[in-house]
Motif scaffolding. Structure first.
Motif, mmCIF file in Angstrom:
data_model
loop_
_atom_site.group_PDB
_atom_site.id
_atom_site.type_symbol
_atom_site.label_atom_id
_atom_site.label_comp_id
_atom_site.label_asym_id
_atom_site.label_seq_id
_atom_site.Cartn_x
_atom_site.Cartn_y
_atom_site.Cartn_z
ATOM 1 N N LEU A 160 -43.584 1.415 -18.226
ATOM 2 C CA LEU A 160 -42.547 0.384 -18.274
ATOM 3 C C LEU A 160 -42.211 0.005 -19.713
ATOM 4 C CD1 LEU A 160 -43.674 -1.984 -15.368
ATOM 5 C CD2 LEU A 160 -41.745 -0.387 -15.362
ATOM 6 N N ALA A 161 -43.236 -0.077 -20.553
ATOM 7 C CA ALA A 161 -43.007 -0.435 -21.952
ATOM 8 C C ALA A 161 -42.205 0.640 -22.674
ATOM 9 C CB ALA A 161 -44.338 -0.661 -22.661
ATOM 10 N N THR A 162 -42.420 1.903 -22.298
ATOM 11 C CA THR A 162 -41.642 2.991 -22.897
ATOM 12 C C THR A 162 -40.171 2.829 -22.561
ATOM 13 O OG1 THR A 162 -43.547 4.475 -22.736
ATOM 14 C CG2 THR A 162 -41.389 5.489 -23.062
ATOM 15 N N VAL A 163 -39.887 2.503 -21.298
ATOM 16 C CA VAL A 163 -38.502 2.243 -20.891
ATOM 17 C C VAL A 163 -37.945 1.046 -21.666
ATOM 18 C CG1 VAL A 163 -37.011 1.564 -18.977
ATOM 19 C CG2 VAL A 163 -38.846 3.219 -18.607
ATOM 20 N N GLY A 164 -38.767 -0.006 -21.785
ATOM 21 C CA GLY A 164 -38.341 -1.189 -22.507
ATOM 22 C C GLY A 164 -38.030 -0.902 -23.963
ATOM 23 N N THR A 165 -38.815 -0.020 -24.584
ATOM 24 C CA THR A 165 -38.576 0.323 -25.984
ATOM 25 C C THR A 165 -37.240 1.031 -26.154
ATOM 26 O OG1 THR A 165 -40.941 0.494 -26.441
ATOM 27 C CG2 THR A 165 -39.459 1.647 -27.942
ATOM 28 N N VAL A 166 -36.929 1.937 -25.233
ATOM 29 C CA VAL A 166 -35.637 2.624 -25.284
ATOM 30 C C VAL A 166 -34.502 1.611 -25.166
ATOM 31 C CG1 VAL A 166 -34.138 4.265 -24.097
ATOM 32 C CG2 VAL A 166 -36.569 4.780 -24.383
ATOM 33 N N LEU A 167 -34.644 0.664 -24.227
ATOM 34 C CA LEU A 167 -33.614 -0.356 -24.057
ATOM 35 C C LEU A 167 -33.507 -1.239 -25.297
ATOM 36 C CD1 LEU A 167 -34.221 -1.462 -20.355
ATOM 37 C CD2 LEU A 167 -32.344 -0.087 -21.256
ATOM 38 N N GLU A 168 -34.644 -1.542 -25.906
ATOM 39 C CA GLU A 168 -34.606 -2.372 -27.108
ATOM 40 C C GLU A 168 -33.896 -1.657 -28.244
ATOM 41 O OE1 GLU A 168 -37.502 -5.381 -29.609
ATOM 42 O OE2 GLU A 168 -38.197 -4.383 -27.807
#
Length: 486
Positions: A160-168
């Motif tokens: 989930l954090a990997t997805v969040g990093t891409v979104l950030e």
């Protein structure tokens, strides 16, 4: 040390399930660059004007030297409860315990403040202004969600954090890039605009009293890569890389975001008096739906960021409990399928306590950040003294070598400077709360509670920490074996 001890210590380690990219993503998300800029841009801009950018640059330099020290320590000891282990290894069990206690309680306070960012984003997105009670309910729901995700395991959080990093990265670079080209932006000379101050002598107190705070709030917590390093594959190499990669990503995204926002301010006075400065900047130059998209993505980033920060706090609690350094350590250090589920549940419960005393995110943010930097200063000073006495005696994959002492000296000086600013008696960064300044309340509470716990159980705590020697020795030998010069 006997093989039996080594095997026992290996069994005590949490399973190594994370890849490097996931460990970096968790650290980067927990720092919460875009969310931090969003939540405190208005505060710093109002206080010090567009020239607030120089505060960001100054804190970035301090953060670089701090992270170099964290990276070397994480390479030697990538363990849950990172700062406790690091301080104990270089300065002994008593210093280690105090560092661990101060850091743990600081993180618990910070995580509550972190969660308060969510209603400040959700409210404008829904077009409503939350009451204090409604904000607390939103925070309660967010903490419950974080506890659930963390209870399901670090692997899920890493994905989930990997997805969040891409979104950030999308929010931090793509949308702000569009804003830069779409806006009739101000000239570069605006970075020397002192806001309400008429001259530098009036501006310096404003910068240090509030303008620098957006940088201080964002540019810390990179040591989390060491805390989750225990659960990362090839931790002695991955943990220091996690620290430095998270720092580089944060500096790129944060600097670009701040520069574009400042240049795109349509009117300084209007934005300085706005309760929603970032959406107002977007709405001034781009279609109305862009600000909504920004807030939606930002809300998702904040949810994942609070989950990542929550994970780091629970690992600090677990790491100290595993070493027998907390009341009810046997219970707090219990795991199931390699997941510290009791620590996760306890952090969720304790994180709700600050809601009883304050429903203001700025109050929690200022005081708790001061407590965190107090801990950083103690650790970095202890490590510097340790270096002067010969630490490290073995090499790790990431080593500062001869640069260790000068890097450490700069990190100590910079951290002390930030700590003084956070503790300085001013109404912006350290406001009154219940007749006393916020930072004094929180730091005093941590010290007093620590004295009670430490003095009542000192012998037992010191004796329990002796059992950790095998774990630290095992980690030190493993780091040395993986060093290029080994």
């Amino acid at each position: 040390m006997s093989e039996m001890v080594v095997e026992q210590d290996q069994q005590e380690l949490l399973p190594r399930r994370l890849r490097l990219v996931e460990a970096v993503a968790i650290t980067f998300s927990s720092v919460g660059c875009v969310a931090g800029v969003y939540s405190l841009f208005g505060f710093s801009f109002t206080t010090a004007g567009p020239a607030m950018i120089w505060g960001w640059i100054a804190v970035s330099v301090v953060a670089l030297f701090m992270c170099l020290c964290w990276a070397e320590l994480a390479s030697h000891m990538p363990l849950a409860g990172s700062l406790y282990h690091w301080a104990r290894a270089v300065a002994g069990p008593s210093v280690g315990w105090w560092v661990g206690w101060m850091y743990l309680l600081s993180l618990i306070l910070i995580v509550a403040g972190w969660f308060f960012i969510i209603p400040t984003t959700l409210g404008p997105l829904l077009g409503i202004e939350f009451t204090p009670l409604q904000s607390s309910l939103v925070v309660f729901a967010a903490i419950a969600f974080a506890a659930t995700v963390n209870g399901l395991g670090i692997e899920l959080l890493g994905k989930l954090a990997t997805v969040g990093t891409v979104l950030e990265l999308i929010v931090g670079l793509a949308l702000t890039g569009w804003l830069f080209f779409a806006s009739d932006h101000q000239p570069a000379s605006t970075f020397f605009n002192l806001g309400a101050a008429e001259n530098l002598s009036q501006w310096w107190p404003l910068l240090f009293g509030g303008g620098i705070f957006v940088a201080v709030w964002v540019l810390f917590a990179f040591e989390f890569a060491g805390a989750v390093g225990e659960e990362t594959k090839d931790p002695h190499r991955a943990a220091p890389r996690g620290v430095m990669l998270a720092l580089v990503g944060t500096l790129i995204v944060g600097t670009a975001t701040l520069v574009v926002f400042i240049l795109a301010v349509p009117d300084n006075n209007t934005i300085a008096s706005s309760s929603t400065p970032i959406p107002d900047i977007f709405n001034a130059w781009l279609p109305g739906w862009v600000a909504k998209v920004y807030l939606i993505l930002l809300l998702w980033i904040e949810i994942l960021g609070t989950n990542a920060f929550f994970a780091a706090v629970s690992r600090q609690l677990f790491g100290m409990a595993r070493a027998g350094q907390l009341p009810m350590s046997r219970v707090l250090s219990k795991t199931k399928n390699g997941r510290p589920y009791v620590a996760v549940a306890v952090v969720a419960i304790i994180a709700l306590v600050p809601l009883i005393f304050s429903q203001q995110m700025s109050v929690l943010a200022t005081g708790s950040t001061a407590c965190a930097f107090a801990t950083y200063f103690v650790v970095l000073l202890a490590v510097l003294i340790g270096r002067l006495r010969g630490w490290p005696r073995t090499r790790a994959p990431f080593s500062l070598g001869k640069a260790g002492i000068p890097v450490n000296v700069i990190a100590v000086a910079g951290t002390l400077g930030i700590l003084v600013l956070m503790l300085w008696p001013n109404d912006n960064a350290n406001p009154f709360f219940g007749g006393l300044r916020v930072a004094y309340w929180l730091l005093g509470g941590i010290i007093v509670s620590g004295l009670l716990v430490f003095l009542l159980g000192r012998r037992k705590l010191i004796a329990a920490s002796a059992a950790e020697d095998g774990l630290l020795e095992f980690e030190t030998r493993e780091a040395s074996d993986k060093s290029p010069t080994a």
